[in-house]
Write a protein that holds these residues in place. Structure first.
Motif, PDB file in Angstrom:
ATOM      1  N   VAL A  76      96.464  31.793  67.628  1.00 23.09           N
ATOM      2  CA  VAL A  76      96.954  30.419  67.571  1.00 23.09           C
ATOM      3  C   VAL A  76      96.141  29.626  66.560  1.00 23.09           C
ATOM      4  CG1 VAL A  76      97.252  28.296  68.904  1.00 23.09           C
ATOM      5  CG2 VAL A  76      97.758  30.517  69.945  1.00 23.09           C
ATOM      6  N   TYR A  87      89.890  22.139  61.789  1.00 25.53           N
ATOM      7  CA  TYR A  87      89.844  21.043  62.740  1.00 25.53           C
ATOM      8  C   TYR A  87      88.544  20.284  62.720  1.00 25.53           C
ATOM      9  CZ  TYR A  87      93.965  21.812  65.403  1.00 25.53           C
ATOM     10  OH  TYR A  87      95.249  21.871  65.802  1.00 25.53           O
ATOM     11  N   HIS A  88      88.640  19.000  62.924  1.00 30.39           N
ATOM     12  CA  HIS A  88      87.438  18.230  63.193  1.00 30.39           C
ATOM     13  C   HIS A  88      87.772  17.049  64.076  1.00 30.39           C
ATOM     14  CE1 HIS A  88      84.764  20.570  60.813  1.00 30.39           C
ATOM     15  NE2 HIS A  88      85.646  20.607  59.842  1.00 30.39           N
ATOM     16  N   LEU A  89      87.105  16.996  65.213  1.00 35.78           N
ATOM     17  CA  LEU A  89      87.386  15.932  66.174  1.00 35.78           C
ATOM     18  C   LEU A  89      86.955  14.581  65.633  1.00 35.78           C
ATOM     19  CD1 LEU A  89      86.463  17.494  69.627  1.00 35.78           C
ATOM     20  CD2 LEU A  89      88.703  17.032  68.683  1.00 35.78           C
ATOM     21  N   LEU A 111      80.521  16.126  70.260  1.00 37.52           N
ATOM     22  CA  LEU A 111      81.833  16.450  69.724  1.00 37.52           C
ATOM     23  C   LEU A 111      81.841  17.801  69.031  1.00 37.52           C
ATOM     24  CD1 LEU A 111      82.957  12.949  68.493  1.00 37.52           C
ATOM     25  CD2 LEU A 111      83.767  14.232  70.467  1.00 37.52           C
ATOM     26  N   ILE A 113      80.174  20.327  70.078  1.00 33.67           N
ATOM     27  CA  ILE A 113      80.296  21.272  71.189  1.00 33.67           C
ATOM     28  C   ILE A 113      81.756  21.371  71.627  1.00 33.67           C
ATOM     29  CG2 ILE A 113      79.730  21.659  73.619  1.00 33.67           C
ATOM     30  CD1 ILE A 113      77.019  20.280  73.046  1.00 33.67           C
ATOM     31  N   ALA A 114      82.374  20.223  71.798  1.00 31.56           N
ATOM     32  CA  ALA A 114      83.765  20.191  72.246  1.00 31.56           C
ATOM     33  C   ALA A 114      84.670  20.894  71.243  1.00 31.56           C
ATOM     34  CB  ALA A 114      84.203  18.737  72.433  1.00 31.56           C
ATOM     35  N   LYS A 117      84.432  24.666  71.439  1.00 35.26           N
ATOM     36  CA  LYS A 117      85.140  25.172  72.619  1.00 35.26           C
ATOM     37  C   LYS A 117      86.638  25.244  72.364  1.00 35.26           C
ATOM     38  CE  LYS A 117      82.562  25.668  76.490  1.00 35.26           C
ATOM     39  NZ  LYS A 117      82.372  26.994  77.070  1.00 35.26           N
ATOM     40  N   LEU A 118      87.140  24.186  71.776  1.00 36.40           N
ATOM     41  CA  LEU A 118      88.565  24.073  71.531  1.00 36.40           C
ATOM     42  C   LEU A 118      89.023  25.175  70.578  1.00 36.40           C
ATOM     43  CD1 LEU A 118      90.535  22.030  72.611  1.00 36.40           C
ATOM     44  CD2 LEU A 118      90.230  20.690  70.531  1.00 36.40           C
ATOM     45  N   ILE A 121      89.209  28.569  72.160  1.00 34.81           N
ATOM     46  CA  ILE A 121      90.405  28.817  72.970  1.00 34.81           C
ATOM     47  C   ILE A 121      91.565  29.246  72.081  1.00 34.81           C
ATOM     48  CG2 ILE A 121      92.174  27.706  74.393  1.00 34.81           C
ATOM     49  CD1 ILE A 121      89.900  25.991  75.571  1.00 34.81           C
ATOM     50  N   PHE A 122      91.728  28.542  70.976  1.00 32.54           N
ATOM     51  CA  PHE A 122      92.832  28.868  70.080  1.00 32.54           C
ATOM     52  C   PHE A 122      92.628  30.232  69.423  1.00 32.54           C
ATOM     53  CE2 PHE A 122      93.290  24.056  69.523  1.00 32.54           C
ATOM     54  CZ  PHE A 122      94.101  23.987  70.637  1.00 32.54           C
TER      55      PHE A 122
ATOM     56  N   MET B   1      94.780  15.193  65.836  1.00 34.60           N
ATOM     57  CA  MET B   1      93.800  15.754  66.764  1.00 34.60           C
ATOM     58  C   MET B   1      92.406  15.260  66.428  1.00 34.60           C
ATOM     59  SD  MET B   1      93.449  18.163  69.111  1.00 34.60           S
ATOM     60  CE  MET B   1      92.374  19.456  68.501  1.00 34.60           C
ATOM     61  N   GLN B   2      92.263  13.980  66.468  1.00 40.33           N
ATOM     62  CA  GLN B   2      90.968  13.403  66.137  1.00 40.33           C
ATOM     63  C   GLN B   2      90.619  12.277  67.078  1.00 40.33           C
ATOM     64  OE1 GLN B   2      90.339  11.961  62.209  1.00 40.33           O
ATOM     65  NE2 GLN B   2      89.024  13.702  61.775  1.00 40.33           N
ATOM     66  N   PHE B   3      89.339  12.007  67.170  1.00 37.74           N
ATOM     67  CA  PHE B   3      88.889  10.843  67.903  1.00 37.74           C
ATOM     68  C   PHE B   3      89.310   9.584  67.177  1.00 37.74           C
ATOM     69  CE2 PHE B   3      85.888  10.971  71.439  1.00 37.74           C
ATOM     70  CZ  PHE B   3      86.159  12.250  71.815  1.00 37.74           C
ATOM     71  N   LEU B 110      99.097  26.708  77.154  1.00 39.17           N
ATOM     72  CA  LEU B 110      97.857  26.870  76.403  1.00 39.17           C
ATOM     73  C   LEU B 110      97.160  25.526  76.208  1.00 39.17           C
ATOM     74  CD1 LEU B 110      96.033  28.773  74.717  1.00 39.17           C
ATOM     75  CD2 LEU B 110      97.358  28.073  72.725  1.00 39.17           C
ATOM     76  N   LEU B 118      88.307  20.612  77.557  1.00 41.05           N
ATOM     77  CA  LEU B 118      87.799  19.459  76.818  1.00 41.05           C
ATOM     78  C   LEU B 118      87.325  18.383  77.787  1.00 41.05           C
ATOM     79  CD1 LEU B 118      87.642  19.044  73.816  1.00 41.05           C
ATOM     80  CD2 LEU B 118      89.818  17.845  73.898  1.00 41.05           C
ATOM     81  N   ILE B 121      84.061  19.160  79.458  1.00 34.71           N
ATOM     82  CA  ILE B 121      82.865  18.909  78.654  1.00 34.71           C
ATOM     83  C   ILE B 121      82.474  17.437  78.728  1.00 34.71           C
ATOM     84  CG2 ILE B 121      81.978  18.819  76.292  1.00 34.71           C
ATOM     85  CD1 ILE B 121      83.647  21.336  75.732  1.00 34.71           C
TER      86      ILE B 121
END
Lengths: 141, 141
Positions: A76, A87-89, A111, A113-114, A117-118, A121-122, B1-3, B110, B118, B121
């Motif tokens: 995924v 990706y970047h949160l 963030l 860390i989060a 994790k995310l 999963i993918f 998908m961001q803060f 998923l 998430l 955490i």
DNA sequence: GTCGCTATGCAGTTTACAAAAGCTGAAGAA
DNA sequence: TTCTTCAGCTTTTGTAAACTGCATAGCGAC
């Protein structure tokens, strides 16, 4: 903090292909109709997937798209990152230059860390697995 | 998908308060200047935090905001959810009515998994911990 | 060859929402 | 009272997502 439509549509598209017999070619119009996705938008998304060689394009009459790999081999994460890049949160998890005191920023650390994790999963789930889930659920009901 | 900025600013704000001596009152203007946040925007965010009783407001001269609880007792999740409501990576994880075949949708499944991870955490870390991280890093450098 | 079908690629437009600003009022302390 | 600070609403701005359109190119069928 939400999935974009592009990501959603892209996933639905490749999942649709994953359920077909391997190597078979499906035109965008079919996918778009089956999943109720704007065709031109889907085309754009599939261009990215094509460049990432997740999907193979075939022009001309009876053309369309086929999966370029075994669904068991496609995670995924690969699909999502082909569509939107890494990706970047939060922006500064990517580039420390943006906020000066990034090295002291505990929020940034959390963030990161989060984010890891995310992504994990993918990375841990393939298209084949998702198709399996779907089948399992349908057979139960 | 961001803060969002709101989430980022909210966190920075409460972290700023967490570092102060317990019970002390700080005006928004100070936080806004220290963290380079638009004051009016921060005000709006703090209204939400105030309603969630994470923060207590004090009007008038020498007024401002103070933490309503011990930083050890406030999780990151509480702060974030006060600002933006409950999280959902995709709309239909919240409301199954949106897509008819939600019960067969493996993508939805998923994302539910990812969502739970998430949230976990954010639930596992308190403001006090983040402040500790910050101090630990500063002392090293 | 040429005709129709399909993707390609670029340039838009529209829409939605985050981000920010402004203003009026209310509460509270000096 | 008066000044300061939050409260709450409205409006503006900015930007990115979401979607559309068109001209082009490749490919297969005939």
């Amino acid at each position: 903090m939400q999935f974009t439509k592009a990501e959603e549509y892209g996933m639905l598209g490749v999942l649709y292909l994953s359920e077909k017999t391997p190597g078979s070619i499906t035109p965008l119009s079919e996918i778009a109709e089956a999943k109720a996705i704007p065709e031109k938008f889907l085309a754009k998304i599939f261009q990215s997937l094509s460049r990432a060689t997740i999907v193979r394009s075939h022009r001309g009459v009876r053309g369309g798209f086929s999966l370029a790999k075994d669904p068991k081999e496609v995670t995924v994460k690969e699909v999502l990152e082909s569509i939107h890049g890494p990706y970047h949160l939060i922006k500064c998890t990517n580039n420390a230059d943006i906020c000066e005191k990034a090295e002291y920023c505990s929020l940034r650390e959390l963030l990161s860390i989060a984010e890891r994790k995310l992504i994990q999963i993918f990375e841990d789930h393939t298209l084949a697995e998702l198709v399996e889930w779907e089948k399992a659920k349908q057979s139960v009901s």
